[in-house]
Design an enzyme around this catalytic site. Sequence first.
Site, PDB file in Angstrom:
ATOM      1  N   GLU A   1       0.843  -1.194   0.000  1.00  0.00           N
ATOM      2  CA  GLU A   1       0.000   0.000   0.000  1.00  0.00           C
ATOM      3  C   GLU A   1       0.881   1.248   0.000  1.00  0.00           C
ATOM      4  O   GLU A   1       1.867   1.343   0.743  1.00  0.00           O
ATOM      5  CB  GLU A   1      -0.880   0.002   1.251  1.00  0.00           C
ATOM      6  CG  GLU A   1      -1.763   1.228   1.410  1.00  0.00           C
ATOM      7  CD  GLU A   1      -2.627   1.180   2.664  1.00  0.00           C
ATOM      8  OE1 GLU A   1      -3.550   2.007   2.757  1.00  0.00           O
ATOM      9  OE2 GLU A   1      -2.384   0.325   3.555  1.00  0.00           O
TER      10      GLU A   1
ATOM     11  N   LYS B   1      -9.036   2.957  -3.007  1.00  0.00           N
ATOM     12  CA  LYS B   1      -9.525   2.516  -1.700  1.00  0.00           C
ATOM     13  C   LYS B   1     -10.875   3.165  -1.415  1.00  0.00           C
ATOM     14  O   LYS B   1     -11.007   4.388  -1.438  1.00  0.00           O
ATOM     15  CB  LYS B   1      -8.504   2.910  -0.632  1.00  0.00           C
ATOM     16  CG  LYS B   1      -8.694   2.269   0.734  1.00  0.00           C
ATOM     17  CD  LYS B   1      -7.498   2.639   1.621  1.00  0.00           C
ATOM     18  CE  LYS B   1      -7.497   1.897   2.932  1.00  0.00           C
ATOM     19  NZ  LYS B   1      -6.298   2.217   3.741  1.00  0.00           N
TER      20      LYS B   1
ATOM     21  N   CYS C   1      -5.693  -2.775   2.518  1.00  0.00           N
ATOM     22  CA  CYS C   1      -5.666  -2.687   3.978  1.00  0.00           C
ATOM     23  C   CYS C   1      -7.035  -3.018   4.565  1.00  0.00           C
ATOM     24  O   CYS C   1      -7.621  -4.048   4.244  1.00  0.00           O
ATOM     25  CB  CYS C   1      -5.145  -1.326   4.407  1.00  0.00           C
ATOM     26  SG  CYS C   1      -4.389  -1.326   6.068  1.00  0.00           S
TER      27      CYS C   1
END
Length: 342
Positions: free
Chosen positions: A64, A151, A185
């Site tokens: 990430e 995201k 994540c």
Amino acid sequence: MAIVPSPPMFAEVNMGADSSAPTVRATVVQASTVFYDTPATLDKAERLLAEAAGYGSQLVVFPEAFVGGYPRGSNFGVTIGNRTAKGKEDFRKYHASAIDVPGPEVDRLAAMAGKYKVYLVMGVIERDGYTLYCTVLFFNSQGHYLGKHRKVMPTALERIIWGFGDGSTIPVFETQIGKIGAAICWENRMPLLRTAMYAKGVEIYCAPTADSREVWQASMTHIALEGGCFVLSANQFCRRKDYPPPPEYLFSGTEQDLTPDSVVCAGGSVIISPSGTVLAGPNYDGEALISADLDLGEIARAKFDFDVVGHYSRPEVLSLIVRDHPAKPVTFTSASEKPEDY
């Protein structure tokens, strides 16, 4: 600074491979960004990519926010009702380190993928005007940019600095080595997002992350079992010295307890099979390339037991609607669509 202190680790697991099912060699990169220095980070990425390709890797997954950086420990001077001048300057520098998509850095990443003939999954900080997104970019082994995933839900203070992705960037790409997708994540903990990816047929599920806690491994194992897919989780391994020194960069609340060699992100990168078997990792020792051979026949073996959007679904009881159109704040109609007497 050494890039990879130890040889890459390969699976020593008998996966019951057979000649009818292809095998893919995959690598997850565990390494730190060169913070505030995107050209140097791209140089480091290329060195790591070249090394992974040298070991025969066909797919390489980076952590990430590898390009642009994960601003661990920073609060950007934010308290409710107030922002500081230093925090605003911190954001300006962070914004300057981000990349445009498309843009020259994307072109360079595509060229790297083509040069080393690997499929590349890269975590970046994407700049769209003055809003930043935590994004994953996908490239094929011919050097073509395939697309991106933004995201959809930044976590906690991440929401101060990153925008929210929408349903238009939840791709699963059908490639010569399998169907590849990614979630970043803690959005991996969102059951409906995972279900959308399963419905698109993801086979190689990439999970770039910033979570190095041991409990993260439970989530990765669960996703592999739930989705009947390979899970490849890549995290950075960072020490305090990998970030700018104080007072330029401060780890809020902990700076006084840190030395240059203090570990601020311990990695934990891992590769897990559709049966829940850990094939490589987790690694908490330092920067490394963590690799395994993926027997794609294992996917069918796992889904014989449990196919979450197939024979194990109950659509007459439970269903999901995914709004996969872009969510735009402003839409302009073209002149040709205006009434003649406008």
